[in-house]
Design a protein around this motif. Structure first.
Motif, mmCIF file in Angstrom:
data_model
loop_
_atom_site.group_PDB
_atom_site.id
_atom_site.type_symbol
_atom_site.label_atom_id
_atom_site.label_comp_id
_atom_site.label_asym_id
_atom_site.label_seq_id
_atom_site.Cartn_x
_atom_site.Cartn_y
_atom_site.Cartn_z
ATOM 1 N N GLU A 198 19.749 30.052 54.393
ATOM 2 C CA GLU A 198 20.339 29.865 55.709
ATOM 3 C C GLU A 198 21.652 30.643 55.787
ATOM 4 N N ASN A 199 21.861 31.357 56.879
ATOM 5 C CA ASN A 199 23.093 32.129 57.064
ATOM 6 C C ASN A 199 24.162 31.209 57.655
ATOM 7 N N VAL A 200 24.842 30.471 56.787
ATOM 8 C CA VAL A 200 25.815 29.472 57.224
ATOM 9 C C VAL A 200 27.097 29.616 56.417
ATOM 10 N N THR A 201 28.169 29.052 56.967
ATOM 11 C CA THR A 201 29.438 28.957 56.252
ATOM 12 C C THR A 201 29.551 27.566 55.638
ATOM 13 N N GLY A 202 30.571 27.377 54.791
ATOM 14 C CA GLY A 202 30.797 26.066 54.178
ATOM 15 C C GLY A 202 30.242 26.009 52.770
ATOM 16 N N PHE A 203 29.517 24.940 52.470
ATOM 17 C CA PHE A 203 29.012 24.710 51.121
ATOM 18 C C PHE A 203 27.596 24.157 51.167
ATOM 19 N N ALA A 204 26.894 24.321 50.077
ATOM 20 C CA ALA A 204 25.623 23.619 49.862
ATOM 21 C C ALA A 204 25.845 22.594 48.764
ATOM 22 N N SER A 205 25.528 21.340 49.062
ATOM 23 C CA SER A 205 25.606 20.321 48.020
ATOM 24 C C SER A 205 24.515 20.595 46.980
ATOM 25 N N MET A 206 24.770 20.172 45.763
ATOM 26 C CA MET A 206 23.836 20.432 44.663
ATOM 27 C C MET A 206 23.506 19.115 43.965
ATOM 28 N N HIS A 207 22.209 18.881 43.738
ATOM 29 C CA HIS A 207 21.754 17.652 43.088
ATOM 30 C C HIS A 207 20.771 18.013 41.984
ATOM 31 N N GLN A 208 20.849 17.259 40.916
ATOM 32 C CA GLN A 208 19.932 17.452 39.799
ATOM 33 C C GLN A 208 19.217 16.133 39.539
ATOM 34 N N ASP A 209 17.872 16.173 39.451
ATOM 35 C CA ASP A 209 17.116 14.938 39.252
ATOM 36 C C ASP A 209 16.868 14.696 37.765
ATOM 37 N N ASP A 210 16.127 13.625 37.464
ATOM 38 C CA ASP A 210 15.891 13.263 36.067
ATOM 39 C C ASP A 210 15.090 14.324 35.315
ATOM 40 N N ALA A 211 14.294 15.104 36.049
ATOM 41 C CA ALA A 211 13.522 16.173 35.413
ATOM 42 C C ALA A 211 14.370 17.412 35.140
ATOM 43 N N GLY A 212 15.599 17.408 35.647
ATOM 44 C CA GLY A 212 16.485 18.551 35.460
ATOM 45 C C GLY A 212 16.381 19.588 36.547
ATOM 46 N N ASP A 213 15.510 19.368 37.535
ATOM 47 C CA ASP A 213 15.398 20.308 38.646
ATOM 48 C C ASP A 213 16.657 20.241 39.505
ATOM 49 N N ILE A 214 17.033 21.389 40.067
ATOM 50 C CA ILE A 214 18.273 21.498 40.832
ATOM 51 C C ILE A 214 17.940 21.783 42.289
ATOM 52 N N TYR A 215 18.572 21.036 43.191
ATOM 53 C CA TYR A 215 18.287 21.106 44.617
ATOM 54 C C TYR A 215 19.587 21.401 45.376
ATOM 55 N N PHE A 216 19.425 22.023 46.560
ATOM 56 C CA PHE A 216 20.570 22.381 47.391
ATOM 57 C C PHE A 216 20.281 22.026 48.853
ATOM 58 N N ARG A 217 21.367 21.675 49.552
ATOM 59 C CA ARG A 217 21.245 21.427 50.988
ATOM 60 C C ARG A 217 22.619 21.562 51.627
ATOM 61 N N THR A 218 22.671 22.210 52.801
ATOM 62 C CA THR A 218 23.930 22.303 53.535
ATOM 63 C C THR A 218 24.076 21.088 54.438
ATOM 64 N N ALA A 219 25.312 20.854 54.890
ATOM 65 C CA ALA A 219 25.579 19.676 55.722
ATOM 66 C C ALA A 219 24.798 19.734 57.025
ATOM 67 N N ALA A 220 24.660 20.928 57.590
ATOM 68 C CA ALA A 220 23.960 21.064 58.873
ATOM 69 C C ALA A 220 22.490 21.414 58.706
ATOM 70 N N GLY A 221 22.058 21.634 57.484
ATOM 71 C CA GLY A 221 20.693 22.109 57.257
ATOM 72 C C GLY A 221 19.658 21.006 57.363
ATOM 73 N N ALA A 222 18.458 21.416 57.761
ATOM 74 C CA ALA A 222 17.338 20.472 57.861
ATOM 75 C C ALA A 222 16.398 20.590 56.678
#
Length: 590
Positions: A198-222
């Motif tokens: 997504e072409n956005v400003t700001g930050f993407a939050s980052m989360h890691q689950d028990d399997a070690g996979d890493i996920y990202f999401r912006t505040a305004a993103g769907a």
């Protein structure tokens, strides 16, 4: 006469996920280590033992007097050592569990003010991300030697989140003028930069689950994205947060600034109180309310306080907003207190005559009204206009330029926003011109976090609230980049610039009629008041100054360590209220 009125908010804050589970002295994995932010005293680490139910607190009393006292965003565990990454000077601290002692390891990377995140790879390497250089660093936990791994992108000031992938690569979420993902391979030393989908400003939050996979999401993103190799792909599910395990098959479920919640092996949850002593939260602003009492705000977390000058009692009222940062500005109208907060510029309203019950519905008090919108983030000034509306000056969101002038209709709860009215600059301060449908606005070169301040001098402009247009505009002080305070009185607009210049502006002729260079270079925002006798009180560089316009006499009335924000001149009581550090103070004017 000076009077210290005490610390109004005796709380602490747990910022982000600034906690970790670890062993006790007997090497039993039963303890939660929590960085609690507070102010004035040294860094505070609070521990909670899930077996004994005991809370302890440890201050970094062996540290020098470094300006990193507030606390830490980053925390990580290596065996029997807990590491903290502090702000505002970006120091690394080590807490030794056996000796219960903190050691200052110094500034991790020269010039870096924040350590936003820490991640331990399990093999003797501690990684961290910084601001304002947006750097990644690594420390060998045996030798405690730190290596600056540099920036992923020269434009990005924030290396905001750091995690270790299953394959050993170090993954970082970067911002704020663009959102990008950085990947560092320790085996090869290679850094890779991924464009965010997504072409956005700001930050993407980052989360890691028990399997070690890493996920990202912006505040305004769907859409939530998962890192797969060197690609960001839409995730087929929302990630579950990584479990934080304790002995006895228990799981840490939540940590707040006042409690720890732990679930047993049957899933039953128990909430335990965190008991610690805070030196107080940093004070951010102060305002005289419609009930003649003094209101103000702490920062991180946001708490509103009320001080009664008659009883000399301060009350921590709680959070009157959906925001968690701090209140930036307040305004009185029809016996109510309007409150503008950060982040996101939410506006709420509080009736001091009614019981406290915060919410979103019409019967709630305080009541959330809505957000300014238009990617605005910091509402630096708010006033009641002559037309019955409220007007708000704002600074934009992270990664953005162009602040706004906004109007709130308090009856309908609707906003109208003039973003870019000051070009790439922000509207910073406002003053109503009594008896007219005009208001005066002062600008600054403030932009969203992580953005290079735009060029150009600060200006004043007159806004016609009926015609919704500018009437006049002028640069009152060439070379000044911020106007930090303005006040209308008897036909003139009095102002103070960030570089310490007072001025008087005649809005009818659009002329600056006088200027005074002060012996200060950094005036605080907001930091000026003018009495009916044309005596100006103001603040900068920790000094409370007095300037007699008629006599051209300048004097320093008081000096306070740690005074960087919070100023209110209350002529009715002949007092200045101000907030150095975590304290509320008053000074009687002469």
């Amino acid at each position: 006469m000076f009077k210290d009125l005490g610390a109004p908010i005796r709380e602490g804050a747990v910022l982000g996920n600034a906690y970790v589970a670890g062993p006790d002295k007997q090497d039993v994995m039963n303890t939660v280590y929590i960085s609690v932010t507070q102010y004035e005293e040294s860094v505070l680490l609070v521990t909670y033992n899930a077996d004994t139910k005991e809370t302890k607190q440890f201050r970094a009393e062996n540290l020098p007097d470094i300006p990193s006292k507030q606390g830490a965003w980053g925390i990580a565990l290596d065996g029997n050592r807990v590491y903290l990454g502090t702000y505002y000077k970006g120091h690394l601290l080590r807490y030794d569990i056996e000796s219960e002692r903190m050691t200052d390891l110094g500034n991790a990377v020269d010039g870096e003010e924040y350590i936003w995140s820490l991640a331990y790879d399990g093999r003797g390497k501690l990684y961290g991300g910084t601001y304002p250089g947006g750097k990644l660093f690594v420390m060998d936990t045996e030798t405690e030697e730190v290596t600056d791994l540099g920036r992923f992108d020269e434009e990005l000031a924030y290396c905001r989140y750091v995690a270790i992938a299953n394959d050993g690569r170090v993954v970082a979420s970067l911002g704020s003028v663009h959102v990008k993902i950085g990947i560092y391979n320790p085996a090869t030393g290679h850094k890779q930069l991924l464009d965010f989908p997504e072409n956005v400003t700001g930050f993407a939050s980052m989360h890691q689950d028990d399997a070690g996979d890493i996920y990202f999401r912006t505040a305004a993103g769907a859409v939530t994205y998962r890192l797969e190799g060197d690609k960001l792909l839409p995730a087929d599910k929302e990630p579950e947060p990584k479990s934080i395990r304790l002995s006895g098959n228990r799981t840490l479920k939540a940590v707040t600034n006042h409690s720890v919640t732990i679930a047993n092996d049957q899933g039953e949850q128990e909430e335990a109180e965190l008991k610690y002593t805070s030196s107080g939260l940093m004070m951010w602003m102060v305002h005289k309310g419609p009930d003649e009492l003094i209101y103000g705000s702490s920062a991180l977390p946001l708490r509103m306080f009320r001080y009664d000058p008659g009883t000399e009692e301060s009350v921590n009222m709680g959070n009157p907003s959906v925001a968690g940062g701090e209140i930036y500005s307040m305004a009185n109208k029809d016996g109510k207190l309007y409150i503008a907060s950060y982040p996101g510029c939410p506006i709420s309203v509080y009736d001091p005559a009614k019981p406290w019950d915060f919410g979103h519905e019409s019967h709630h008090n305080p009541r959330h009204i809505g957000h300014v919108g238009e990617r605005q983030n910091r509402p630096t000034s708010m006033i009641a206009g002559e037309d019955g509306n409220l007007y708000i000056a704002t600074i934009p969101d992270y990664g953005e330029v162009s602040g706004s002038l906004a109007r709130l209709n308090p009856d309908s709860g609707t906003f109208k926003v003039w973003r870019g009215i000051a070009g790439e600059h922000s509207v910073h301060v406002l003053a109503s011109i009594a008896g007219t449908k005009w208001l005066c606005a002062g600008t600054s070169n403030e932009a969203g976090g992580g953005v290079q301040p735009p060029a150009g001098d600060a200006v004043l402009f007159i806004w016609d609230i009926e015609a919704e247009t500018k009437r006049h505009q002028i640069c009152p002080v060439p070379g000044a980049q911020k106007i930090v305070s303005i006040q209308y009185l008897d036909g003139l607009v009095y102002g103070l610039t960030g570089n310490g210049v007072l001025f008087g502006y005649d809005y009818t002729s659009n002329q600056v009629v006088w200027r005074k260079d002060l012996p200060i270079q950094h005036a605080i925002w907001p930091g000026m008041g003018v009495t009916k006798d044309k005596i100006i009180y103001g603040s900068g560089e920790g000094k409370l100054f007095r300037y007699d316009i008629a006599k051209d006499e300048y004097s320093v009335e008081y000096e306070a360590n740690g005074w960087v924000l919070g100023f209110l001149m209350d002529e009715a009581s002949n007092k200045i209220y101000f907030t150095p550090g975590a304290r509320l103070c008053s000074f009687e004017m002469r």
